[in-house]
Design a protein around this motif. Structure first.
Motif: not given
Length: 775
Positions: A372, A382, A445, A737, A741
């Motif tokens: 990441d 990513p 994500a 994540f 983000d």
């Protein structure tokens, strides 16, 4: 006699595995009739026990006055460490874990003595009356402090491949950082409980809520100075375990057993929720320092990570947990030059233990954090960085610990999920939303999972089972696994029913019992159905083969051609009921019961070099999560989750999907809301539902799509299925994540958000502030 006119399902079309059958105890659960350990009817004269707990994190016990305890209403006896006929020790690997503290206490909540009284309430009240005098000693609480002090419960471990430093020096880009990932309370609905009943001739029966009856038998025998054949441990079911009842149920079993053995009366020890959370260990929290080198496309050229676990005051299972973390740092990615260090920090806190994933989640999240970071620095999606580092590209298929991956499906699985979840469309939509929304920010994500299946310790990969066919054709099965709601009994029943050609209602499973199947391994490491299913299959197959020989002798044709299906036996163009063949087998004195045994082949591991073939196979999966974050309060919500999981040829899709859903939400809780907090004196303050936040129904996404990936296991697992207990817990990395983000969008994705786990509202606000300041 020709039974061809009987109701028949074609033998080749019949199956009992692969069907979405209901949990074997579902009806009992719904009706409230499922018997847990605390529900076992109490015998006349049953006494109740409670624990006296330490109020200091690290101290010498200068004085212990138990006279007020003995004088309390209803108290029958009080026991200390000196009262064990055998050894006062319950460590599963090292002998460093006293059942009762003796002269020194090592954490707040450590049991000092046991009170036995005529009622549960009287025992608990009496336990608070002890007068304890302490002389405080220096204490260590965090893994960072343990790292700085070089305080370890075990020697540090190191796994290397290639020349990490040289590759770092040559890398075009480098990233370096720190990360803290907190622990997690098991929060099983049924707390720790044991009910010990003395039997004739110095024998003992212990009903215990445990994932490891054989370990409980072992600890009890040693603590009481008895041979194992005098100790019987039984567990019908648990109200959840998650690893918290693998080794740590031993303390409760041993203490109930001590009192019952000394008093020769039944004794129950049931933990209050606060005491349970104060006494027992949790998932290990990890502190990481990491460094990675990569090229302009995000391909990792070198990676170094230094992990320190909060082991607690004793080793418990920290060594195997650290080993699994080391072996899962790579997750789904090929790392050519790598250096992975792990140290089990000694702290004056509860001794941490097994938890669903057993170190695998803590190891894998570090490489995901690094990827990441790389994507943020390069301005790439990513997912594209992840895909460029997958195993299998250019023949890169050997792990840092030397195991060749032969079952890799991660690229195809991720591509399937990417399409099915509209990942790219939703990423673009989130970006447009964030441009016009100054307060609320969305994040999306996608994260993958590769998880190895087997115990780290090779000899634990074995199982036994007994199958009995009664004269009326009904079948009783006993195996070494334990049922904690995950459906192992249902799956084993399906395997046996399939092998004998019977409907599921013809088969029943009894309580796990050390008097029936001996020397069992814990139900852990996602191996329960794999090991015990194979053992039960072997036992049922022996019975079927004996019956096939008899059918061939009675009706002609070869034994190999006899088929069992639809509760019937197909032999030489004739069909007869299974019950009829069983009746004839009994009259012919054919053995209608059998044992079965299974040991996973091909496993080996060198703990010194950290090389070998530790896993039977890998389970794969991926998840896409979409969140919205309030940048003023740190509050967030999971809007949608799409999950694709590789269960091989699923034994029971209904149970497997339920396991994936549950693991996802439990893992999400670990990474977002479930924060463990100790005060300055080392007391765990989050020791009740009022202070510890597990996910609720309202935390589940309104859109929750879970699918099973169609993929037969390349290994000869039970019906080519794959484990589904632990690997899905890594899928909610995507939630963490996605939150990162969303935070990153505050700085137009130019700043790496310093987000630790759990990502509580406070942690999110701290990360947002850091991004704004840096931007």
């Amino acid at each position: 006699m020709n039974y061809a006119g009987a109701t028949e399902r074609h033998a080749t079309a019949w199956a009992a595995v692969g069907l979405p059958s209901a949990h074997e105890s579902a009806r009992l659960h719904v009706l409230g009739k499922a018997t847990y350990t605390d529900d076992v009817p109490e015998l006349q004269g049953t006494l109740h026990a409670a624990l006296g707990l330490s109020a200091r994190a690290h101290a010498s016990v200068v004085g212990l006055d138990l006279a007020p305890v003995l004088a309390a209403p209803g108290v029958v006896a009080v026991y200390t460490a000196r009262d064990f006929p055998g050894v006062n020790e319950c460590g599963p690997i090292l002998h460093d874990d006293p059942i009762l503290a003796d002269g020194e206490v090592l954490y707040v909540g450590q049991p000092l003595f046991l009170v036995v009284a005529d009622s549960h309430d009287n025992a608990r009240r009496a336990a608070r009356r002890a007068a304890v005098t302490y002389a405080d000693l220096p204490a260590i609480f965090t893994p960072q402090q343990a790292r700085d002090a070089r305080a370890h419960v075990l020697p540090p471990m190191l796994l290397q491949r290639g020349d990490c430093q040289a590759a770092l020096d040559l890398a075009l880009h480098k990233v370096r950082g720190r990360l803290f990932v907190g622990g997690q309370e098991h929060f099983y609905l049924e707390g720790q409980v044991a009910y010990a009943i003395p039997r004739e001739d110095q024998c003992l029966l212990v009903h215990c809520s445990t994932q490891h009856p054989s370990e409980m038998q072992h600890v009890l025998a040693h603590a009481l100075g008895l041979p194992s054949h005098r100790v019987q441990v039984e567990c019908r079911r648990m109200g959840g375990g998650f690893g918290g009842k693998e080794s740590q149920s031993a303390q409760w079993a041993a203490l109930a057993g001590l009192a019952a053995h000394r008093l020769q009366r039944p004794v129950k020890l049931r933990a209050d929720r606060d005491d349970d959370m104060l006494v027992t260990g949790k998932r290990h929290c990890f502190y990481y320092e990491y460094e990675a080198g990569y090229d302009a496309d995000g391909r990792i050229l070198a990676a170094r990570v230094d992990m320190t676990l909060r082991a607690g005051y004793s080793a418990d299972l920290s060594g195997p947990v650290a080993t699994r973390a080391v072996c899962h740092f790579d997750n789904a990615y090929y790392l050519s030059d790598v250096e992975i260090r792990a140290a089990c920090g000694r702290t004056n806190t509860q001794s941490n233990t097994a938890f669903r994933g057993f170190g695998g989640p803590q190891g894998a999240i570090a490489i995901e954090y690094i990827i990441d970071d790389i994507a943020r620095h390069l301005g790439l999606d990513p997912l594209d960085v992840r895909r460029r580092n997958f195993y299998g590209i250019g023949g890169r298929n050997v792990t840092p610990y030397g195991q060749t991956i032969v079952d890799n499906v991660i690229a195809d699985l991720v591509a399937d999920l990417e399409r099915g979840s509209d990942y790219r469309v939703r990423r673009a939509a989130a970006a447009r939303f964030n441009e016009r929304s100054p307060v609320l920010k969305k994040g999306v994500a996608l994260t993958p999972v590769k998880f190895g299946i087997a115990f780290n310790v090779t000899h634990l990969n074995q199982a036994g089972a007994l199958v009995h066919v009664y004269a009326d054709g009904s079948v009783l099965v006993n195996h070494g696994g334990t049922e904690m709601g995950q459906g192992i009994n249902t799956k084993v029943m399906q395997v046996v029913a399939h092998e004998l050609g019977l409907d599921l209602d013809r088969v029943r499973i009894t309580a796990t019992d050390t008097a029936k199947v001996a020397n069992t391994s814990a139900t852990a490491a996602s191996t329960g159905a794999d090991l015990n299913g194979k053992a039960a299959q072997a036992a049922a197959r022996r019975i079927r083969e004996r019956l096939a020989v008899l059918a061939s002798c009675l009706y002609g044709g070869g034994a190999a051609a006899v088929r069992f299906a639809g509760n019937q036996v197909h032999v030489n163009s004739q069909v007869l009921p299974f019950t009829e063949l069983v009746r004839q087998a009994y009259l012919a004195r054919v053995q209608l019961w059998s044992d079965g045994f299974y040991a996973t082949p091909g496993l080996h591991w060198d703990p010194v070099t950290m090389q070998g073939h530790p896993f039977s196979y890998f389970a794969y999966g991926a998840a896409v999560s979409e969140v919205v974050v309030d940048t003023l309060t740190g509050e967030w919500k999971l809007l949608r989750a799409d999950v694709l999981y590789d269960a091989g040829r699923s034994l029971n899709p209904a149970i497997d999907i339920g396991q994936v859903e549950g693991a996802f939400i439990q893992g999400m809780g670990w990474l977002t809301t479930e924060e463990l907090w100790w005060n300055a004196d080392g007391k765990l303050m989050t020791h009740a539902p009022s202070t510890y936040k597990i996910p609720a129904v309202s935390d589940c996404p309104e859109e929750f799509h879970v699918r099973l990936y169609q993929n037969a296991n390349v290994e000869d697992s039970i019906h080519r299925s794959k484990a589904v207990g632990e690997p899905p817990l890594l899928l909610p990395f995507s939630v963490f994540f996605a939150i990162r983000d969303a935070i990153s969008s505050v700085g137009q994705h130019r700043v790496r958000p310093p987000l630790d786990a759990p990502a509580t509202c406070e942690a999110i606000l701290r990360a947002i502030t850091a991004v704004r300041t840096a931007h």
